[in-house]
Design a protein around this motif. Structure first.
Motif, PDB file in Angstrom:
ATOM      1  N   UNK A 142     -10.138   7.393   7.547  1.00  0.00           N
ATOM      2  CA  UNK A 142      -9.553   7.570   6.216  1.00  0.00           C
ATOM      3  C   UNK A 142      -8.756   8.869   6.144  1.00  0.00           C
ATOM      4  N   UNK A 143      -9.299   9.923   6.740  1.00  0.00           N
ATOM      5  CA  UNK A 143      -8.599  11.208   6.692  1.00  0.00           C
ATOM      6  C   UNK A 143      -7.219  11.103   7.342  1.00  0.00           C
ATOM      7  N   UNK A 150       0.619  11.733   3.018  1.00  0.00           N
ATOM      8  CA  UNK A 150       1.056  12.893   2.236  1.00  0.00           C
ATOM      9  C   UNK A 150       1.812  13.940   3.031  1.00  0.00           C
ATOM     10  N   UNK A 151       1.833  13.830   4.335  1.00  0.00           N
ATOM     11  CA  UNK A 151       2.629  14.740   5.145  1.00  0.00           C
ATOM     12  C   UNK A 151       3.704  13.923   5.854  1.00  0.00           C
ATOM     13  N   UNK A 157      -0.880   6.583  -0.645  1.00  0.00           N
ATOM     14  CA  UNK A 157      -2.237   6.188  -0.252  1.00  0.00           C
ATOM     15  C   UNK A 157      -3.240   6.642  -1.301  1.00  0.00           C
ATOM     16  N   UNK A 158      -4.116   5.720  -1.710  1.00  0.00           N
ATOM     17  CA  UNK A 158      -5.144   6.044  -2.710  1.00  0.00           C
ATOM     18  C   UNK A 158      -6.497   5.579  -2.199  1.00  0.00           C
ATOM     19  N   UNK A 195      -7.135  13.010  -2.676  1.00  0.00           N
ATOM     20  CA  UNK A 195      -7.725  11.835  -2.024  1.00  0.00           C
ATOM     21  C   UNK A 195      -9.030  12.177  -1.316  1.00  0.00           C
ATOM     22  N   UNK A 196      -9.127  13.384  -0.801  1.00  0.00           N
ATOM     23  CA  UNK A 196     -10.377  13.809  -0.167  1.00  0.00           C
ATOM     24  C   UNK A 196     -11.511  13.854  -1.191  1.00  0.00           C
ATOM     25  N   UNK A 197     -11.253  14.432  -2.352  1.00  0.00           N
ATOM     26  CA  UNK A 197     -12.326  14.511  -3.354  1.00  0.00           C
ATOM     27  C   UNK A 197     -12.623  13.144  -3.955  1.00  0.00           C
TER      28      UNK A 197
END
Length: 278
Positions: A142-143, A150-151, A157-158, A195-197
């Motif tokens: 996922x990461x 985003x880069x 992506x959600x 997205x991480x949180x």
């Protein structure tokens, strides 16, 4: 024919406006980190870039630091010669430079660092759970999907959120730091840290509330219990470890130097930026 003539005069007027409002940028004088000595350097207030610059300034570097609320606020001062350089984390700096040919990043970095979330001391149960979530996020790919989006990706992506029955997970952040955290054209809070949180909240099965605040206030908000966590590309430093605990690292970055490139935008890009902003 009339429509074409009108369009010509509109473009001519805009060209005059763009040309008058933005004169030629002075030549760049910073080609290496050592060239920052006695130069006017812009930083975002409260960031590690500011801290490292202040530390270097105690020696022979003696930079003249100017603090700004965001990277975008430093672009015009840099191009007009009010600043000689900007110090920033490399990912948001790359996003900025990719959208503006009048800027470039030096090959030599000021500092390399790691990013992590922040949490109040002695919150060991929550800290362990967040770290497990971060490990799982990487193990499942996922990461990598978040980073690709985003880069240099489409930034769409959600992370899906499932059922949540626990207490609200309050996360403090700073929404002027693309691609980590920012508002998109729809005024939605997005970014890789968002997205991480979302992933962490879903793993904990807790509803998520993201609180946007000044970067310099996040650690105090976490320590005072106004937020459970802080995620805003926090660099891991010994000074901050005295105040809070860090989660496991989730990214690495460099503090880079942004300078004038000597190039200019195209005529139509200048008009577009004048009409709609960067």
């Amino acid at each position: 024919m009339v429509r074409c003539v009108r369009l010509f005069f509109v473009l001519l007027t805009l060209a005059l406006v763009v040309g008058c409002s933005k004169g030629e940028s002075p030549e760049n004088e910073v080609f290496a980190v050592s060239d920052l000595a006695h130069k006017k350097v812009g930083v975002i207030k409260g960031t590690t870039a500011e801290a490292y610059a202040m530390e270097l300034g105690k020696g022979s570097m003696d930079m003249k630091l100017e603090s700004y609320p965001s990277l975008k606020d430093m672009v015009e001062p840099l191009l007009q010669g009010e600043l000689d350089a900007i110090l920033s984390d490399d990912v948001p700096a790359k996003v900025l430079v990719d959208s503006d040919p009048s800027l470039r990043i030096l090959d030599e970095a000021l500092k390399e660092e790691s990013y992590a979330g922040v949490i109040a001391k002695e919150k060991w149960g929550l800290l362990d759970s967040v770290n497990v979530a971060l490990i799982q996020m990487r193990a499942t790919g996922v990461y990598d999907s978040i980073v690709r989006s985003y880069v240099g990706g489409d930034a769409k992506y959600r992370v899906p959120l499932g059922p949540a029955n626990g207490p609200v997970l309050k996360v403090a952040t700073y929404a002027k730091f693309p691609p980590f955290v920012y508002y998109n054209e729809k005024k939605e809070l997005v970014g890789s840290d968002v997205e991480i949180v979302r992933y962490v909240a879903d793993y904990l099965e807790r509803p998520l509330e993201i609180i946007d605040m000044d970067f310099g206030k996040i650690i105090d908000a976490v320590r005072d219990g106004q937020a459970d966590l802080g995620f805003a590309a926090f660099s891991v430093t010994e000074e901050r470890k005295q105040l809070i605990d860090f989660t496991d690292n989730y990214a690495t970055s460099r503090i880079v130097v942004v300078v004038r490139s000597g190039k200019t935008k195209s005529f139509f890009q200048g008009i577009k930026d004048s009409l709609f902003g960067k």
